[in-house]
Scaffold this active site. Structure first.
Site, PDB file in Angstrom:
ATOM      1  N   ASN A  11       7.604   2.620   2.575  1.00 39.86           N
ATOM      2  CA  ASN A  11       6.447   2.190   3.366  1.00 39.86           C
ATOM      3  C   ASN A  11       6.939   1.059   4.261  1.00 39.86           C
ATOM      4  O   ASN A  11       7.137  -0.063   3.798  1.00 39.86           O
ATOM      5  CB  ASN A  11       5.333   1.716   2.427  1.00 39.86           C
ATOM      6  CG  ASN A  11       4.176   1.089   3.186  1.00 39.86           C
ATOM      7  OD1 ASN A  11       4.065   1.249   4.405  1.00 39.86           O
ATOM      8  ND2 ASN A  11       3.315   0.371   2.476  1.00 39.86           N
ATOM      9  N   LYS A  13       5.442  -0.415   6.638  1.00 42.25           N
ATOM     10  CA  LYS A  13       4.397  -1.349   7.097  1.00 42.25           C
ATOM     11  C   LYS A  13       4.560  -1.567   8.611  1.00 42.25           C
ATOM     12  O   LYS A  13       4.879  -0.629   9.323  1.00 42.25           O
ATOM     13  CB  LYS A  13       4.450  -2.647   6.281  1.00 42.25           C
ATOM     14  CG  LYS A  13       4.464  -2.337   4.768  1.00 42.25           C
ATOM     15  CD  LYS A  13       4.304  -3.517   3.889  1.00 42.25           C
ATOM     16  CE  LYS A  13       4.335  -3.058   2.434  1.00 42.25           C
ATOM     17  NZ  LYS A  13       4.070  -4.122   1.482  1.00 42.25           N
ATOM     18  N   HIS A  94      -3.761   1.842   0.601  1.00 44.72           N
ATOM     19  CA  HIS A  94      -2.790   0.800   0.281  1.00 44.72           C
ATOM     20  C   HIS A  94      -3.519  -0.535   0.079  1.00 44.72           C
ATOM     21  O   HIS A  94      -4.502  -0.820   0.746  1.00 44.72           O
ATOM     22  CB  HIS A  94      -1.755   0.684   1.409  1.00 44.72           C
ATOM     23  CG  HIS A  94      -0.628  -0.224   1.023  1.00 44.72           C
ATOM     24  ND1 HIS A  94      -0.706  -1.586   1.176  1.00 44.72           N
ATOM     25  CD2 HIS A  94       0.575   0.032   0.459  1.00 44.72           C
ATOM     26  CE1 HIS A  94       0.424  -2.128   0.710  1.00 44.72           C
ATOM     27  NE2 HIS A  94       1.211  -1.162   0.275  1.00 44.72           N
ATOM     28  N   GLU A  96      -2.925  -3.417   1.048  1.00 43.46           N
ATOM     29  CA  GLU A  96      -3.110  -4.231   2.263  1.00 43.46           C
ATOM     30  C   GLU A  96      -4.299  -3.728   3.073  1.00 43.46           C
ATOM     31  O   GLU A  96      -5.000  -4.514   3.707  1.00 43.46           O
ATOM     32  CB  GLU A  96      -1.805  -4.244   3.075  1.00 43.46           C
ATOM     33  CG  GLU A  96      -0.775  -5.149   2.407  1.00 43.46           C
ATOM     34  CD  GLU A  96       0.665  -4.764   2.627  1.00 43.46           C
ATOM     35  OE1 GLU A  96       0.956  -3.995   3.571  1.00 43.46           O
ATOM     36  OE2 GLU A  96       1.507  -5.225   1.831  1.00 43.46           O
ATOM     37  N   GLU A 166       0.109   0.724  -7.747  1.00 46.60           N
ATOM     38  CA  GLU A 166       0.750  -0.480  -7.215  1.00 46.60           C
ATOM     39  C   GLU A 166      -0.072  -1.709  -7.578  1.00 46.60           C
ATOM     40  O   GLU A 166      -1.090  -2.005  -6.923  1.00 46.60           O
ATOM     41  CB  GLU A 166       0.834  -0.409  -5.689  1.00 46.60           C
ATOM     42  CG  GLU A 166       1.688   0.719  -5.167  1.00 46.60           C
ATOM     43  CD  GLU A 166       2.190   0.397  -3.758  1.00 46.60           C
ATOM     44  OE1 GLU A 166       3.395   0.344  -3.583  1.00 46.60           O
ATOM     45  OE2 GLU A 166       1.358   0.159  -2.871  1.00 46.60           O
ATOM     46  N   GLY A 172       5.273  -7.100  -2.591  1.00 50.67           N
ATOM     47  CA  GLY A 172       5.838  -8.075  -1.661  1.00 50.67           C
ATOM     48  C   GLY A 172       6.054  -9.446  -2.271  1.00 50.67           C
ATOM     49  O   GLY A 172       6.298 -10.421  -1.561  1.00 50.67           O
ATOM     50  N   SER A 211       7.575  -4.401  -5.425  1.00 49.94           N
ATOM     51  CA  SER A 211       8.852  -5.106  -5.590  1.00 49.94           C
ATOM     52  C   SER A 211       9.941  -4.258  -6.257  1.00 49.94           C
ATOM     53  O   SER A 211      10.783  -4.780  -6.995  1.00 49.94           O
ATOM     54  CB  SER A 211       8.655  -6.428  -6.337  1.00 49.94           C
ATOM     55  OG  SER A 211       7.823  -7.298  -5.571  1.00 49.94           O
TER      56      SER A 211
HETATM   57  P1  PGA Z   1       7.136  -3.989  -1.812  1.00 47.60           P
HETATM   58  O1  PGA Z   1       5.896  -3.188  -1.193  1.00 47.60           O
HETATM   59  O2  PGA Z   1       8.111  -2.977  -2.326  1.00 47.60           O
HETATM   60  O3  PGA Z   1       7.687  -4.789  -0.671  1.00 47.60           O
HETATM   61  O4  PGA Z   1       6.584  -4.843  -2.918  1.00 47.60           O
HETATM   62  C1  PGA Z   1       5.388  -2.057  -1.839  1.00 47.60           C
HETATM   63  C2  PGA Z   1       4.238  -1.480  -1.059  1.00 47.60           C
HETATM   64  O5  PGA Z   1       3.531  -2.224  -0.386  1.00 47.60           O
HETATM   65  O6  PGA Z   1       4.009  -0.264  -1.089  1.00 47.60           O
END
Ligand code: PGA
Length: 251
Positions: A11, A13, A94, A96, A166, A172, A211
């Site tokens: 992903n 982003k 997601h 976010e 998640e 993140g 992460s």
């Molecule tokens: P990350 O993000 O691996 O940077 O923690 C995962 C995601 O947002 O799908």
């Protein structure tokens, strides 16, 4: 890892415009083709979809969001009908989108329905916040997100859906869930799916995200209900993402 084919999904982003997307997709595609036992997908910005698609031979490309309607006066939005002309996949729900843009589980359910109507495959994200985990509400929250997200999805359509568990506190942050936390939550997701869709649940893929990196992935991937990962930061460069693909191939 089970007998389900693992899926490693990146992903990106809001990273990588068309030129960078084409370069990185080509590098990841090369690794994906040397590991045919692993499915690979990249969720890229809308403007980079065409470039990534053109550079992808084996891996699959998808969008990171879509509108709930197929057309209309919605300035700045992109519909599933439009996406279906250019890519086979869409990421929905997601954290976010839920937390930064206020998307409700009901809205995400309508987006899932719009995506299925246009034949897109979906990766649907669910996961609890830190407060919710600490108050013991993880399963209740995840179950409610699944119920709303899949409200319109009948038995004949569930095969087109992958769930990504998640935990919000792991995205993140550099703080991944432990293998046991990831494994337990993914098993709970499968139990929920089995109660609703029967044996089809055993064929669905459930990803862990939050992460994931080359140092922690092998242990998480060993959990029987974890069928791959949704990867943010570690998918932004070929070196780390290709190592994750190789780890899944060896799991
Ligand atoms: P990350 O993000 O691996 O940077 O923690 C995962 C995601 O947002 O799908």
């Amino acid at each position: 890892m089970s007998n389900r084919t693992p899926l490693m999904a990146g992903n990106w982003k809001m990273h990588h415009g068309p030129a960078a997307a084409a370069r990185l997709t080509a590098k990841i595609d090369a690794a994906a083709s040397s590991h045919p036992g692993v499915d690979v997908a990249l969720f890229v910005p809308f403007v980079s979809l065409a470039a990534a698609q053109a550079a992808a031979e084996g891996l699959r490309v998808g969008a990171q969001n879509a509108h709930e309607r197929q057309s209309g006066a919605f300035t700045g939005e992109v519909s599933c009908a439009m996406l279906a002309e250019i890519c086979p996949l869409v990421l929905l729900g997601h954290s976010e989108r839920r937390h930064l843009y206020g998307e409700s589980s009901a809205l995400i359910g309508r987006k899932v329905s719009a995506a299925l109507d246009k034949g897109l495959e979906i990766v649907l994200c669910v996961g609890e916040t830190l407060n919710e985990r600490e108050s013991g509400a993880t399963l209740e929250i995840v179950s409610a997100q699944l119920a709303a997200g899949l409200e319109s999805v009948g038995e004949g359509q569930i095969a087109g859906i992958t769930i990504a568990y998640e935990p919000v506190w792991a995205i993140g942050t550099g703080r991944n869930a432990t293998p046991q936390q990831a494994g337990d939550a993914c098993r709970a997701v499968r139990d929920w799916l089995r109660a609703r869709y029967g044996d089809a649940a055993d064929r669905l893929r459930i990803l862990y995200g939050g992460s994931v990196n080359p140092d922690n992935w092998a242990d998480i991937a060993a959990e029987p209900d974890v069928d791959g990962a949704l990867v943010g930061g570690a998918s932004l460069e070929a070196e780390s993402f290709n190592r994750l693909i190789a780890i899944s191939a060896a799991a």
